[in-house]
Scaffold this active site. Structure first.
Site, short mmCIF file in Angstrom:
data_model
loop_
_atom_site.label_atom_id
_atom_site.label_comp_id
_atom_site.label_asym_id
_atom_site.label_seq_id
_atom_site.Cartn_x
_atom_site.Cartn_y
_atom_site.Cartn_z
N LYS A 1 -5.49 -5.68 8.31
CA LYS A 1 -6.42 -4.79 7.60
C LYS A 1 -6.31 -5.00 6.09
O LYS A 1 -7.31 -5.19 5.41
CB LYS A 1 -6.07 -3.33 7.94
CG LYS A 1 -6.67 -2.31 6.99
CD LYS A 1 -6.41 -0.88 7.44
CE LYS A 1 -5.32 -0.15 6.71
NZ LYS A 1 -5.60 0.18 5.31
N ASN A 2 -5.08 -4.95 5.59
CA ASN A 2 -4.91 -4.97 4.14
C ASN A 2 -5.18 -6.33 3.52
O ASN A 2 -5.28 -6.45 2.30
CB ASN A 2 -3.52 -4.47 3.75
CG ASN A 2 -3.37 -2.97 4.01
OD1 ASN A 2 -4.34 -2.30 4.35
ND2 ASN A 2 -2.17 -2.46 3.85
N CYS B 1 -6.01 7.88 3.03
CA CYS B 1 -5.09 8.80 3.69
C CYS B 1 -4.34 9.65 2.66
O CYS B 1 -4.03 9.18 1.57
CB CYS B 1 -4.07 8.01 4.52
SG CYS B 1 -4.75 7.38 6.05
N ARG C 1 -2.66 9.28 -5.45
CA ARG C 1 -3.06 7.87 -5.48
C ARG C 1 -4.01 7.64 -6.65
O ARG C 1 -5.20 7.37 -6.47
CB ARG C 1 -3.68 7.46 -4.15
CG ARG C 1 -2.68 7.58 -3.00
CD ARG C 1 -3.23 7.12 -1.69
NE ARG C 1 -3.07 5.68 -1.49
CZ ARG C 1 -3.36 5.07 -0.36
NH1 ARG C 1 -3.80 5.73 0.66
NH2 ARG C 1 -3.21 3.75 -0.24
N ASP D 1 4.54 1.61 4.92
CA ASP D 1 3.61 1.80 6.04
C ASP D 1 4.32 1.85 7.39
O ASP D 1 3.70 2.21 8.40
CB ASP D 1 2.55 0.69 6.06
CG ASP D 1 1.52 0.87 4.95
OD1 ASP D 1 1.57 1.88 4.24
OD2 ASP D 1 0.67 -0.03 4.78
N ARG E 1 -8.64 3.68 11.84
CA ARG E 1 -8.85 3.06 10.54
C ARG E 1 -8.05 1.75 10.44
O ARG E 1 -8.42 0.87 9.67
CB ARG E 1 -8.39 3.99 9.41
CG ARG E 1 -9.26 5.22 9.26
CD ARG E 1 -8.87 6.00 8.04
NE ARG E 1 -8.73 5.05 6.93
CZ ARG E 1 -8.14 5.33 5.80
NH1 ARG E 1 -7.63 6.49 5.58
NH2 ARG E 1 -8.07 4.41 4.85
C1 UD1 Z 1 -1.60 -0.64 -0.55
C2 UD1 Z 1 -1.85 -0.67 0.93
C3 UD1 Z 1 -1.08 0.45 1.62
C4 UD1 Z 1 0.39 0.36 1.27
C5 UD1 Z 1 0.58 0.29 -0.23
C6 UD1 Z 1 2.02 0.05 -0.65
C7 UD1 Z 1 -4.11 -1.51 1.14
C8 UD1 Z 1 -5.50 -1.21 1.52
N1 UD1 Z 1 -3.27 -0.47 1.18
O1 UD1 Z 1 -2.08 0.60 -1.06
O2 UD1 Z 1 -1.23 0.30 3.01
O3 UD1 Z 1 1.04 1.51 1.75
O4 UD1 Z 1 -0.21 -0.79 -0.79
O5 UD1 Z 1 2.52 -1.12 -0.06
O6 UD1 Z 1 -3.72 -2.64 0.87
N2 UD1 Z 1 -0.13 3.91 -8.36
C9 UD1 Z 1 -0.37 4.55 -9.57
N3 UD1 Z 1 -1.47 4.17 -10.29
C10 UD1 Z 1 -2.32 3.20 -9.87
C11 UD1 Z 1 -2.08 2.56 -8.63
C12 UD1 Z 1 -0.97 2.94 -7.89
O7 UD1 Z 1 0.38 5.42 -9.98
O8 UD1 Z 1 -3.29 2.91 -10.58
C13 UD1 Z 1 1.03 4.34 -7.53
C14 UD1 Z 1 0.55 5.03 -6.24
O9 UD1 Z 1 0.29 6.38 -6.47
C15 UD1 Z 1 1.71 4.79 -5.31
C16 UD1 Z 1 2.25 3.42 -5.76
O10 UD1 Z 1 1.72 3.21 -7.06
O11 UD1 Z 1 2.70 5.77 -5.53
C17 UD1 Z 1 1.85 2.30 -4.82
O12 UD1 Z 1 0.45 2.15 -4.82
P1 UD1 Z 1 -0.29 0.75 -4.57
O13 UD1 Z 1 0.72 -0.36 -4.53
O14 UD1 Z 1 -1.39 0.65 -5.54
O15 UD1 Z 1 -0.84 0.96 -3.12
P2 UD1 Z 1 -2.33 0.81 -2.61
O16 UD1 Z 1 -2.93 -0.42 -3.18
O17 UD1 Z 1 -3.03 2.11 -2.76
#
Ligand code: UD1
Length: 430
Positions: A22-23, A116, A121, A305, A397
């Site tokens: 998925k990711n 989710c 986020r 995850d 999902r």
């Molecule tokens: C992606 C994955 C998700 C996985 C996560 C961490 C997808 C679609 N989803 O989510 O399954 O659990 O990586 O491996 O690929 N953060 C901020 N500001 C930002 C962006 C992130 O503070 O602008 C924080 C988030 O709140 C969170 C952490 O960074 O606490 C990790 O987020 P991130 O690595 O961005 O995860 P996703 O890309 O949302």
């Protein structure tokens, strides 16, 4: 309500083929927007997040066809830069459209993405990085509008190696003017997949798989055919499921090279793991050992995850375990439902203390997120009696058909629609 009915209590035995990731599929599908031509993305999982991404692609003007697990995207001409609210707020990965549309059309307008509820986020890291590249981003109460006369490559250092922010910068940088040096970027396998797809389309990216990506912008990318890698989280779900329920399973098409930490964790818990190419055999016969301390981490650490399914296994282990969640600040929500089934988990901030040797009892439980839903389904498999996991829409999902897969492993698991609602109401009144 949409639910899963599990009749539990048996160990798992069987063979399952692991679906496409998925990711990895989602950012690659977003990246097709950058290519004025027809791309074929093979091995895409049939899940609702992919359906949502297809709707987003169609909304901006792409022609998209599903053919089995292949998705054909024609992005020759785009007509729209505004993304419809209902799809953007339904899925976190819609944020990938920001970098892709900025790269292609130099303009995008969208609501803040949903996904989710596993913690805060924000997308501040995405926004700051794109602003460094020359995007003007107007933040509004419900969303944002971004525009750039031209995107310019530059040095960027991320405050945190965010997966999504890294993907957005890559998408914006591959056709920007000049060189982007992206430091402290995420190096999750899904980032590697996106880079490989773009490289195949002609992008100039080096440092793939490291914390520093160097991206030299080029004028145009070419249409490609690309096969999405297998899903390491789905493979990890079934591996840890066999650990929890006991038994023996052969998982085929497993991306074992990306699962070192998960396999080591299973071994620490007493699992016998055998790897032969992309075939992984997991056997758990004896006692399940607890984990004195495990923390979730960015790759190559233990993936957040898989934290929820791990909690189920540790509830059945022979002793006490401590799990620290370091990525998301609200990811222990399912522990409450699991405790209703008989586990004994105390959550204190980012730590979960799990007392093992529990007997799980079937209940009607409610999934509140994708991985938590998969974990509750596993809890049902390990429990005595019948479990109803409500809110199946979260599970679909990310899992093509979790019931089919668990049935291939010998479990008694099936989808239920209305009857479940009646059953759970009945249970509540009893
Ligand atoms: C992606 C994955 C998700 C996985 C996560 C961490 C997808 C679609 N989803 O989510 O399954 O659990 O990586 O491996 O690929 N953060 C901020 N500001 C930002 C962006 C992130 O503070 O602008 C924080 C988030 O709140 C969170 C952490 O960074 O606490 C990790 O987020 P991130 O690595 O961005 O995860 P996703 O890309 O949302």
């Amino acid at each position: 309500m949409n639910a899963i009915h599990v009749h539990g209590g048996k160990p798992l035995h069987g063979e399952v083929k692991i679906q496409g990731s998925k990711n990895a599929a989602l950012p690659i599908l977003a990246a097709t927007i950058l290519i004025k031509g027809t791309c074929i993305i093979k091995n895409c999982p049939h899940i609702s997040d992919v359906e949502c991404m297809i709707k987003l692609l169609r909304c901006v003007g792409c022609t998209v066809l599903w053919d089995g697990n292949d998705i054909v995207v024609d992005a020759i001409s785009l007509r729209e830069n505004r993304l419809p609210r209902e799809y953007v707020t339904g899925m976190r990965s819609s944020v990938m459209m920001m970098g892709a549309l900025l790269g292609r059309s130099k303009e995008v307008s969208l609501d803040y993405p949903g996904g989710c509820i596993i913690g805060e986020r924000p997308i501040d890291i995405h926004i700051e990085a794109l602003e460094c590249m020359g995007a003007r981003i107007e933040r509004k109460e419900n969303g944002l509008t971004a525009g750039a006369q031209s995107l310019k490559g530059c040095p960027i250092k991320l405050r945190f190696p965010s997966v999504g922010a890294t993907e957005n910068v890559i998408l914006a940088a591959v056709t920007a003017q000049g060189v982007t040096i992206l430091d402290n970027c995420a190096k999750e396998p899904e980032i590697i997949s996106l880079c490989r797809f773009l490289q195949k389309a002609g992008a100039k990216i080096s440092g793939i798989g490291s914390r520093r990506l160097i991206i030299e912008g080029i004028k145009e990318l070419n249409p490609v055919i690309y096969t999405v890698e297998a899903d390491r989280i789905v493979a990890g779900t079934y591996l840890l499921s066999v650990m929890a329920a006991g038994g023996k399973a052969c998982l085929t098409h497993v991306p074992v090279e990306y699962m070192e930490c998960v396999m080591q964790t299973a071994q620490l818990m007493g699992g016998d793991i055998q790897v032969d190419g992309n075939l992984l055999t997991v056997i758990r016969e004896g006692k399940l050992k607890p984990l004195p301390y495990l923390k979730t981490e960015v790759y190559p650490g233990f993936p957040t995850d898989l934290q929820s399914v791990l909690l189920v296994a540790l509830s059945l282990a022979d002793g006490e375990s401590l799990v620290k969640e370091t990525i998301f600040n609200n990811r222990f929500r399912m522990a409450q439902e699991l405790n209703r089934m008989g586990s004994d988990i105390t959550v204190c901030g980012q730590d979960a203390n799990i007392r093992g040797n529990r007997t799980l009892i079937g209940r009607s439980v409610v999934a509140e997120d994708l991985r938590g839903g998969a974990a509750l389904t596993l809890a049902g498999i390990c429990a005595q009696g019948d479990t109803f996991v409500n809110n199946y829409q979260y599970i679909e999902r990310g899992y093509e058909d979790i019931c089919r897969d668990f049935r291939l492993l010998g479990a008694d698991v099936r989808r239920r629609c209305e009857e479940t609602e009646i059953a759970s109401k009945k249970e509540e009144t009893e």
